[in-house]
Enzyme design. Structure first.
Site, short mmCIF file in Angstrom:
data_model
loop_
_atom_site.label_atom_id
_atom_site.label_comp_id
_atom_site.label_asym_id
_atom_site.label_seq_id
_atom_site.Cartn_x
_atom_site.Cartn_y
_atom_site.Cartn_z
N LYS A 44 35.36 40.12 47.16
CA LYS A 44 33.96 40.39 47.55
C LYS A 44 33.11 39.12 47.69
O LYS A 44 33.23 38.44 48.69
CB LYS A 44 33.36 41.43 46.59
CG LYS A 44 34.15 42.75 46.69
CD LYS A 44 33.49 43.96 46.12
CE LYS A 44 34.21 45.22 46.55
NZ LYS A 44 35.10 45.83 45.59
N ASP A 101 39.80 42.38 36.11
CA ASP A 101 39.61 42.54 37.56
C ASP A 101 38.12 42.36 37.83
O ASP A 101 37.32 43.26 37.62
CB ASP A 101 40.10 43.91 38.01
CG ASP A 101 39.91 44.11 39.51
OD1 ASP A 101 39.38 43.19 40.18
OD2 ASP A 101 40.30 45.18 40.02
N TYR A 124 38.67 51.01 39.27
CA TYR A 124 39.34 50.90 40.58
C TYR A 124 39.86 49.49 40.74
O TYR A 124 39.18 48.52 40.43
CB TYR A 124 38.34 51.21 41.71
CG TYR A 124 38.93 51.06 43.10
CD1 TYR A 124 39.92 51.94 43.56
CD2 TYR A 124 38.50 50.04 43.96
CE1 TYR A 124 40.45 51.80 44.84
CE2 TYR A 124 39.03 49.91 45.25
CZ TYR A 124 40.01 50.79 45.67
OH TYR A 124 40.54 50.66 46.93
C1 LIG Z 1 36.60 46.27 45.75
C2 LIG Z 1 37.51 46.15 44.58
C3 LIG Z 1 38.89 45.99 44.72
C4 LIG Z 1 39.57 46.03 46.06
O1 LIG Z 1 39.16 45.00 46.88
P1 LIG Z 1 39.41 45.13 48.48
O2 LIG Z 1 38.89 43.83 49.01
O3 LIG Z 1 38.64 46.33 48.90
O4 LIG Z 1 40.86 45.29 48.68
C5 LIG Z 1 39.66 45.81 43.59
N1 LIG Z 1 39.10 45.79 42.37
C6 LIG Z 1 37.77 45.95 42.18
C7 LIG Z 1 37.19 45.88 40.81
C8 LIG Z 1 36.93 46.15 43.29
O5 LIG Z 1 35.63 46.33 43.09
#
Ligand SMILES: *Cc1c(COP(=O)(O)O)cnc(C)c1O
Length: 427
Positions: A267, A239, A144
């Site tokens: 995060k 990511d 994701y």
């Molecule tokens: C949570 C997450 C996102 C998206 O971040 P948001 O702050 O919710 O927009 C993108 N990539 C990864 C790996 C994530 O865990």
């Protein structure tokens, strides 16, 4: 367990928000029932509107590595906000957070702050495309990357596919620039690079995929991705919105000692406030405006209150032994769960650092999305509400991982381990 207040609030919220929520998973659709409306949190505990108390392993989906309302983070926020909440002009706090990160991270030389993980990834993709002057991107099924158009794409039927959109409203033309491969499969990636020679701007991967179960990859596989990107002059994007500052201060890049070309963060970086970031070498980052021609901006980017929260949190993370202690706590929790669940339990617990995932499987390893048995989610649904009744809060879906924070005490972990284990034993 009393739920009247949460139920009333949820009914009301449905008048205001689609599904009653401002982010879909919060609606509890995959476990059923009413989501708890949270009133407050302290340390590893949260209290809902009806006064029920839970030991929290969702931790706001990962950001709260120090637990709720950590005094140092709260003080930093208070002191900063007293001086004004936003200026749309540079502040020293941005320098400080950048310095803290860059001087402890050999994988990136420059960074840009944004306001969410989605924004960080979206900007990193634009940067990769601008830098390579290529359009196509390669992503993996089971990772994701937030909700930007190019990434709301899931695998089609072949090994290497242009995906199908996973959301209405994403134009076909966008989907045609996103190649989707299964995780843990070198041949698929090789095939993509031979099919689309000199067209692939970047590979983007969660090096520790933790948004669809915990699909731990072999180091050898990540090294292969590094190699094939270099070979084809494509960029490798890690990511690390979840894994950054979670699996050690330098995230998965440090854990595996692999240098990607661009890293995205989110995060934990904001101490519970909305912050994202992306970083790379000075050379790559020089493509970003105003130095370069890849545009990216934000009214609230580098927001001082959020920077202050991030500085306070990351300063704690840098203290010696911080991550080793988190990992010990997590292992203790897992041992307690397994002890209480007994030998015959259906559950396998996958873990890295302070992340854990309860998987209902006989497999020794699960490394790709298609190895997850969707039917096994019924077991998670079965235990979820009993866990709540007994005071343990996990993210409301069996595909979600759990997080241990510095605030979880041995007592919290022993109690939660026993509760989770006993629930698992029944199924
Ligand atoms: C949570 C997450 C996102 C998206 O971040 P948001 O702050 O919710 O927009 C993108 N990539 C990864 C790996 C994530 O865990």
């Amino acid at each position: 367990m009393k739920k009247d207040k949460s139920e009333k609030l949820f009914e009301k919220a449905k008048n205001y928000f689609p599904g009653g929520v401002n982010s879909p998973v919060r609606a509890f659709r995959s476990v059923g029932g009413t989501p708890m409306f949270i009133d407050r949190g302290k340390g590893a505990h949260i209290w809902d509107a009806d006064g029920n108390e839970y030991i929290d392993f969702c931790c706001s989906w990962g950001p709260l590595i120090l637990g709720h309302a950590n005094p140092k983070v709260v003080d930093a926020i208070k002191q900063t906000v007293e001086k004004g909440s936003s200026f749309g002009a540079p502040t020293e706090l941005e320098n400080k957070l950048a310095e803290l990160i860059l001087s402890n991270n050999k994988f990136i030389e420059k960074i840009r702050f944004v306001s969410s993980g989605t924004e960080a990834v979206m900007s990193a993709i634009r940067l990769a495309r601008g830098f390579t002057k290529r359009n196509k991107i390669l992503k993996f099924e089971g990772c994701y990357h937030g909700h930007s158009d190019s990434l709301l794409v899931k695998a089609g039927s072949g090994l290497v596919t242009f995906g199908n959109t996973s959301s209405a409203g994403v134009p076909e033309a966008f989907v045609n620039e996103t190649i989707v491969c299964p995780l843990n499969n070198k041949d698929a990636v090789k095939e993509a690079f031979s099919k689309f020679k000199n067209e692939i701007a970047c590979i983007i991967i969660e090096p520790i995929p933790a948004n669809n179960g915990l699909l731990l990859q072999d180091k050898d596989y990540l090294q292969f991705l590094r190699y094939i990107c270099t070979e084809n002059k494509s960029l490798l994007i890690f990511d690390e919105v979840i894994s950054g500052f979670r699996i050690g201060f330098t995230g998965a890049a440090g854990h595996y000692n692999i240098k990607p070309d661009i890293i995205t963060y989110g995060k934990i970086i904001g101490g519970g406030l909305p912050v994202g970031a992306y970083g790379a070498s000075s050379e790559i980052m020089s493509k970003i405006s105003p130095d370069g021609d890849v545009y990216q901006a934000g009214t609230l980017s580098g927001n001082p209150v959020a920077m202050a929260a991030g500085i306070a949190q990351l300063t704690e993370c840098l203290k010696p032994g911080f991550y080793a202690s988190l990992e010990r706590k997590t292992q203790f929790l897992i041992d307690e769960i397994q002890k209480a669940a007994g030998k015959n339990s259906k559950v396998k617990i996958f873990t890295v650092g302070s992340i854990f995932w309860l998987a209902f499987t006989d497999k020794e390893k699960i490394q790709s999305a298609e190895e997850i048995d969707a039917d096994s989610m019924k077991y998670f649904r079965k235990i979820y509400h009993e866990l709540l009744e007994r005071g343990v809060y996990l993210g409301p879906s069996g595909y979600e991982v759990g997080f241990v924070s510095e605030a979880h005490t041995v007592e919290d972990l022993r109690k939660a381990g026993e509760v989770i284990g006993e629930c698992l034993k029944k199924i």
